[in-house]
Write a protein that holds these residues in place. Structure first.
Motif, PDB file in Angstrom:
ATOM      1  N   ALA A  91      40.634 -61.164  11.249  1.00  0.00           N
ATOM      2  CA  ALA A  91      40.916 -60.036  10.710  1.00  0.00           C
ATOM      3  C   ALA A  91      42.421 -59.829  10.526  1.00  0.00           C
ATOM      4  CB  ALA A  91      40.594 -58.807  11.838  1.00  0.00           C
ATOM      5  N   ALA A  92      43.175 -60.597  11.002  1.00  0.00           N
ATOM      6  CA  ALA A  92      44.701 -60.377  11.097  1.00  0.00           C
ATOM      7  C   ALA A  92      45.208 -61.122   9.717  1.00  0.00           C
ATOM      8  CB  ALA A  92      45.379 -61.120  12.180  1.00  0.00           C
ATOM      9  N   VAL A  93      44.477 -62.206   9.065  1.00  0.00           N
ATOM     10  CA  VAL A  93      45.049 -62.909   7.881  1.00  0.00           C
ATOM     11  C   VAL A  93      45.014 -62.355   6.619  1.00  0.00           C
ATOM     12  CG1 VAL A  93      44.883 -65.163   9.132  1.00  0.00           C
ATOM     13  CG2 VAL A  93      43.148 -64.472   8.123  1.00  0.00           C
ATOM     14  N   GLY A  94      44.180 -61.370   6.608  1.00  0.00           N
ATOM     15  CA  GLY A  94      43.927 -60.650   5.068  1.00  0.00           C
ATOM     16  C   GLY A  94      42.990 -61.283   4.105  1.00  0.00           C
ATOM     17  N   GLY A  95      42.368 -62.235   4.664  1.00  0.00           N
ATOM     18  CA  GLY A  95      40.972 -62.774   3.664  1.00  0.00           C
ATOM     19  C   GLY A  95      39.964 -61.921   3.857  1.00  0.00           C
ATOM     20  N   ARG A  96      38.780 -62.365   3.109  1.00  0.00           N
ATOM     21  CA  ARG A  96      37.456 -61.885   3.370  1.00  0.00           C
ATOM     22  C   ARG A  96      36.808 -62.805   4.458  1.00  0.00           C
ATOM     23  NH1 ARG A  96      32.248 -60.451   1.338  1.00  0.00           N
ATOM     24  NH2 ARG A  96      32.013 -62.728   0.386  1.00  0.00           N
ATOM     25  N   ALA A  97      36.244 -62.026   5.499  1.00  0.00           N
ATOM     26  CA  ALA A  97      35.637 -62.779   6.556  1.00  0.00           C
ATOM     27  C   ALA A  97      34.184 -62.442   6.624  1.00  0.00           C
ATOM     28  CB  ALA A  97      36.419 -62.734   7.934  1.00  0.00           C
ATOM     29  N   GLU A  98      33.239 -63.377   6.927  1.00  0.00           N
ATOM     30  CA  GLU A  98      31.922 -63.259   7.181  1.00  0.00           C
ATOM     31  C   GLU A  98      31.275 -63.987   8.006  1.00  0.00           C
ATOM     32  OE1 GLU A  98      30.063 -63.695   3.003  1.00  0.00           O
ATOM     33  OE2 GLU A  98      30.893 -65.577   2.966  1.00  0.00           O
ATOM     34  N   LYS A  99      29.773 -63.731   8.502  1.00  0.00           N
ATOM     35  CA  LYS A  99      29.112 -64.445   9.330  1.00  0.00           C
ATOM     36  C   LYS A  99      28.611 -65.734   8.674  1.00  0.00           C
ATOM     37  CE  LYS A  99      24.720 -63.830  11.289  1.00  0.00           C
ATOM     38  NZ  LYS A  99      23.870 -63.019  12.061  1.00  0.00           N
ATOM     39  N   PRO A 100      28.813 -66.740   8.634  1.00  0.00           N
ATOM     40  CA  PRO A 100      28.559 -68.103   7.914  1.00  0.00           C
ATOM     41  C   PRO A 100      27.193 -68.469   8.150  1.00  0.00           C
ATOM     42  CG  PRO A 100      29.873 -68.910   9.614  1.00  0.00           C
ATOM     43  CD  PRO A 100      29.574 -67.192   9.898  1.00  0.00           C
ATOM     44  N   HIS A 101      26.408 -68.315   9.008  1.00  0.00           N
ATOM     45  CA  HIS A 101      25.180 -69.131   9.252  1.00  0.00           C
ATOM     46  C   HIS A 101      24.040 -68.078   9.771  1.00  0.00           C
ATOM     47  CE1 HIS A 101      21.990 -71.844  10.509  1.00  0.00           C
ATOM     48  NE2 HIS A 101      22.538 -72.459   9.861  1.00  0.00           N
ATOM     49  N   PRO A 102      22.940 -67.594   9.317  1.00  0.00           N
ATOM     50  CA  PRO A 102      21.912 -66.647   9.924  1.00  0.00           C
ATOM     51  C   PRO A 102      21.705 -66.963  11.526  1.00  0.00           C
ATOM     52  CG  PRO A 102      20.814 -68.168   8.320  1.00  0.00           C
ATOM     53  CD  PRO A 102      22.234 -68.726   8.247  1.00  0.00           C
ATOM     54  N   ASP A 103      21.703 -68.124  11.899  1.00  0.00           N
ATOM     55  CA  ASP A 103      21.169 -68.411  13.287  1.00  0.00           C
ATOM     56  C   ASP A 103      22.448 -67.832  14.266  1.00  0.00           C
ATOM     57  OD1 ASP A 103      19.067 -69.689  12.169  1.00  0.00           O
ATOM     58  OD2 ASP A 103      19.682 -71.845  12.733  1.00  0.00           O
TER      59      ASP A 103
ATOM     60  N   HIS B 263      23.071 -68.577  26.498  1.00  0.00           N
ATOM     61  CA  HIS B 263      21.756 -67.786  26.662  1.00  0.00           C
ATOM     62  C   HIS B 263      20.875 -67.692  25.293  1.00  0.00           C
ATOM     63  CE1 HIS B 263      23.814 -64.611  25.155  1.00  0.00           C
ATOM     64  NE2 HIS B 263      22.739 -63.679  25.446  1.00  0.00           N
ATOM     65  N   ILE B 264      21.568 -67.868  24.143  1.00  0.00           N
ATOM     66  CA  ILE B 264      20.538 -67.796  22.847  1.00  0.00           C
ATOM     67  C   ILE B 264      20.343 -69.142  22.341  1.00  0.00           C
ATOM     68  CG2 ILE B 264      20.624 -66.952  20.622  1.00  0.00           C
ATOM     69  CD1 ILE B 264      22.631 -64.559  21.608  1.00  0.00           C
ATOM     70  N   HIS B 265      21.610 -69.950  22.136  1.00  0.00           N
ATOM     71  CA  HIS B 265      21.603 -71.152  21.630  1.00  0.00           C
ATOM     72  C   HIS B 265      21.479 -72.489  22.366  1.00  0.00           C
ATOM     73  CE1 HIS B 265      23.638 -68.144  18.855  1.00  0.00           C
ATOM     74  NE2 HIS B 265      22.888 -68.648  17.967  1.00  0.00           N
ATOM     75  N   ARG B 266      21.392 -72.242  23.507  1.00  0.00           N
ATOM     76  CA  ARG B 266      21.735 -73.306  24.664  1.00  0.00           C
ATOM     77  C   ARG B 266      22.733 -74.328  24.185  1.00  0.00           C
ATOM     78  NH1 ARG B 266      15.517 -75.660  25.002  1.00  0.00           N
ATOM     79  NH2 ARG B 266      15.586 -75.433  22.554  1.00  0.00           N
ATOM     80  N   SER B 267      23.992 -73.612  24.057  1.00  0.00           N
ATOM     81  CA  SER B 267      25.052 -74.241  23.460  1.00  0.00           C
ATOM     82  C   SER B 267      26.343 -73.791  24.089  1.00  0.00           C
ATOM     83  CB  SER B 267      25.436 -74.100  21.940  1.00  0.00           C
ATOM     84  OG  SER B 267      25.629 -72.824  21.723  1.00  0.00           O
ATOM     85  N   GLU B 268      27.427 -74.283  23.941  1.00  0.00           N
ATOM     86  CA  GLU B 268      28.818 -73.869  24.254  1.00  0.00           C
ATOM     87  C   GLU B 268      28.944 -72.496  23.670  1.00  0.00           C
ATOM     88  OE1 GLU B 268      31.445 -77.072  22.891  1.00  0.00           O
ATOM     89  OE2 GLU B 268      31.531 -77.776  24.959  1.00  0.00           O
ATOM     90  N   ALA B 269      30.033 -71.724  23.909  1.00  0.00           N
ATOM     91  CA  ALA B 269      30.231 -70.404  23.411  1.00  0.00           C
ATOM     92  C   ALA B 269      31.275 -70.605  22.196  1.00  0.00           C
ATOM     93  CB  ALA B 269      30.823 -69.301  24.234  1.00  0.00           C
ATOM     94  N   PHE B 270      31.180 -70.549  20.862  1.00  0.00           N
ATOM     95  CA  PHE B 270      32.001 -70.568  20.075  1.00  0.00           C
ATOM     96  C   PHE B 270      31.893 -69.044  19.006  1.00  0.00           C
ATOM     97  CE2 PHE B 270      33.165 -74.947  18.202  1.00  0.00           C
ATOM     98  CZ  PHE B 270      33.077 -75.673  19.313  1.00  0.00           C
TER      99      PHE B 270
ATOM    100  N   GLU C  58      25.420 -60.818  31.984  1.00  0.00           N
ATOM    101  CA  GLU C  58      24.695 -61.819  33.207  1.00  0.00           C
ATOM    102  C   GLU C  58      23.868 -62.844  32.688  1.00  0.00           C
ATOM    103  OE1 GLU C  58      23.162 -59.156  36.200  1.00  0.00           O
ATOM    104  OE2 GLU C  58      22.567 -60.646  37.417  1.00  0.00           O
ATOM    105  N   ARG C  59      23.171 -62.671  31.390  1.00  0.00           N
ATOM    106  CA  ARG C  59      22.437 -63.663  30.994  1.00  0.00           C
ATOM    107  C   ARG C  59      23.222 -64.945  30.516  1.00  0.00           C
ATOM    108  NH1 ARG C  59      19.286 -59.648  28.290  1.00  0.00           N
ATOM    109  NH2 ARG C  59      19.740 -60.443  26.349  1.00  0.00           N
ATOM    110  N   ILE C  60      24.254 -64.661  29.766  1.00  0.00           N
ATOM    111  CA  ILE C  60      25.210 -65.694  29.469  1.00  0.00           C
ATOM    112  C   ILE C  60      25.770 -66.366  30.653  1.00  0.00           C
ATOM    113  CG2 ILE C  60      27.658 -66.071  28.557  1.00  0.00           C
ATOM    114  CD1 ILE C  60      27.051 -63.827  26.832  1.00  0.00           C
ATOM    115  N   LEU C  61      26.379 -65.814  31.709  1.00  0.00           N
ATOM    116  CA  LEU C  61      26.711 -66.493  32.661  1.00  0.00           C
ATOM    117  C   LEU C  61      25.602 -67.324  33.574  1.00  0.00           C
ATOM    118  CD1 LEU C  61      28.736 -63.348  34.520  1.00  0.00           C
ATOM    119  CD2 LEU C  61      29.644 -65.376  33.195  1.00  0.00           C
ATOM    120  N   GLU C  62      24.374 -66.725  33.612  1.00  0.00           N
ATOM    121  CA  GLU C  62      23.609 -67.695  34.247  1.00  0.00           C
ATOM    122  C   GLU C  62      23.023 -68.766  33.377  1.00  0.00           C
ATOM    123  OE1 GLU C  62      19.662 -65.655  34.845  1.00  0.00           O
ATOM    124  OE2 GLU C  62      19.081 -66.698  36.180  1.00  0.00           O
ATOM    125  N   ALA C  63      22.872 -68.621  32.318  1.00  0.00           N
ATOM    126  CA  ALA C  63      22.498 -69.750  31.203  1.00  0.00           C
ATOM    127  C   ALA C  63      23.778 -70.816  31.123  1.00  0.00           C
ATOM    128  CB  ALA C  63      22.142 -69.365  29.714  1.00  0.00           C
TER     129      ALA C  63
END
Ligand SMILES: C[S@@+](CC[C@H](N)C(=O)[O-])C[C@H]1O[C@@H](n2cnc3c(N)ncnc32)[C@H](O)[C@@H]1O
Length: 415
Positions: free
Chosen positions: A372-384, A400-407, A152-157
């Protein structure tokens, strides 16, 4: 005033018809209707109202049916006037008079019709889709990955429009750019990203600001900025951008590497290659970038330190910018995109020591499931970044968090 409210409502009804009936984007629909219209001094009000009506389409359609007994495009445009004109038009007297006229044909009070939305609460998809005006499939997709309160917060923002400007330090330093903006706009600096500012208000449309016309500031969503920050470009890096046109992220790579990276920008579409070459020149990045037309699924070339793969996608995360995606999210194309994204990512991993994978999508099929499907090591790349839907394989940006598009953004390294 050079137009009448009747004319405005008729125009917006036509735009809605083009977007809803023919599946056009807002800008295409607007241009099409404008072409067949009589000349006006300015179409700005007509554009702003069309944008707002498309953005609030599902709610207005519901209210039009309740209040005016029809959910056709013209009735929806009338409902726009009844419910939204106060928020967008300045001439209060005109709004009050015309609204009164429209309400003569109403089947009840507008307040009651609006309150009746709450009766839908028992059906979360229908309720959220109507209240915040999103296609039910967007609501369903979000609800199957996130708790209801957060959805709901995402939709509103997502109903707000955030315009971020990236100061293009290849053209001017941040202080000079801020001075240029000062007389024409009010901006809010990002607390942690020194070259990003949020446009709070502006005396003219963003593309006419002097700093923007001189390419000292460029409109670029914060989510896109996070995708490039995740790549951590630095001087001396050899970087390949595998889905590069029109070159907005490529030019930010050049900027962050202080003009001292070797960058190759790859793009499949010939038309978009030309557009990218022009834009890179205007942004002052052309002499640092080698532009190549190729299919990045099959590209074989020397090895790079880093690759950016800002993959083609449904753009289902772009609802803050393109309101027509709220009506036609085209989520049914996710499976086709997902296959293409996997092929691109598999090849990207043969070309670079690390790949930043980014998509403007709310769907795990285009994000978490691809890495997940390509078999490499995947990680969150930025703390924000917010957590991904499936743990540490990447991160997400949200309105609702970044005031941005959803990526979705992930750093993937070959295993
Ligand atoms: C999301 S857009 C990129 C936007 C760009 N990174 C920017 O920030 O300006 C995806 C791009 O990938 C291109 N593309 C699609 N399939 C491709 C392929 N097989 N090889 C290379 N480019 C491709 C599209 O033409 C489109 O320009």
């Amino acid at each position: 005033m050079s137009w009448t409210p009747d004319e405005l409502v008729a125009f917006v009804g036509r735009v809605l018809y083009e977007v809803v009936g023919r599946g056009l984007t807002l800008d295409f629909a607007f241009q099409r209707v404008k072409r067949g219209w009589r000349r006006l001094d300015s179409f700005k009000v007509f554009y702003d109202v069309s944008f707002d009506a498309v953005k609030h389409y599902f709610l207005l359609r519901y209210l039009a049916a309740k209040l005016l007994g029809s959910s056709g495009a013209k009735a929806v445009a009338r409902a726009w006037f009844i419910y939204r004109a106060d928020a967008v038009l300045y001439n209060r007297d005109m709004v009050a008079r015309y609204r009164k006229r429209l309400l003569k044909r109403a089947r009840g009070s507008p307040e009651e019709a609006l309150l009746s939305v709450e009766e839908l609460r028992g059906d979360p998809v229908r309720y959220l889709s109507t209240k915040y005006s999103y296609h039910p499939s967007i609501v369903e997709a979000l609800l199957s990955n996130l708790p209801r309160e957060e959805v709901e917060r995402i939709l509103e923002a997502g109903n707000a429009t955030w315009i971020w400007l990236r100061i293009n330090t290849l053209r001017a330093d941040v202080d000079k750019a801020l001075k240029m903006l000062e007389g024409e706009a009010e901006v809010e600096p990002h607390p942690a990203i020194p070259f990003a500012v949020l446009l709070r208000s502006s005396r003219r449309p963003v593309q006419y600001l002097t700093a923007v016309r001189e390419f000292v500031a460029v409109p670029q969503d914060l989510a896109s900025i996070y995708a490039v920050l995740s790549l951590r470009p630095s001087p001396g890096d050899r970087v390949i951008d595998l889905a590069a046109a029109p070159g907005m992220k490529t030019s930010l790579i050049a900027q962050l590497a202080e003009g001292r990276a070797k960058i190759v920008a790859v793009e499949f579409s010939t038309k978009r290659v030309y557009r990218m070459k022009r834009l890179l020149k205007l942004l002052g990045a052309a002499d640092q970038v080698e532009v190549v037309r190729a299919d990045s699924r099959r590209l074989r070339t020397r090895r790079f330190d880093k690759a950016l793969l800002d993959a083609p996608c449904t753009s289902s995360g772009a609802f803050t910018k393109e309101p027509a995606t709220k009506i036609y999210p085209r989520l049914e194309e996710a499976a086709r995109y997902s296959r293409l994204q996997r092929e691109l990512l598999v090849n990207a991993l043969t070309l670079a020591d690390e790949v930043v994978y980014a998509v403007c999508s709310i769907l795990p099929q285009e994000g978490e499931e691809v890495v997940a499907a390509v078999g490499g090591r995947a990680e969150k790349p930025h703390p924000d970044l917010a957590p991904s839907y499936r743990g540490g394989v990447g991160g997400r940006t949200f309105p609702h968090i970044h005031r941005s598009e959803a990526f979705f953004i992930s750093r993937v390294t070959p295993s």
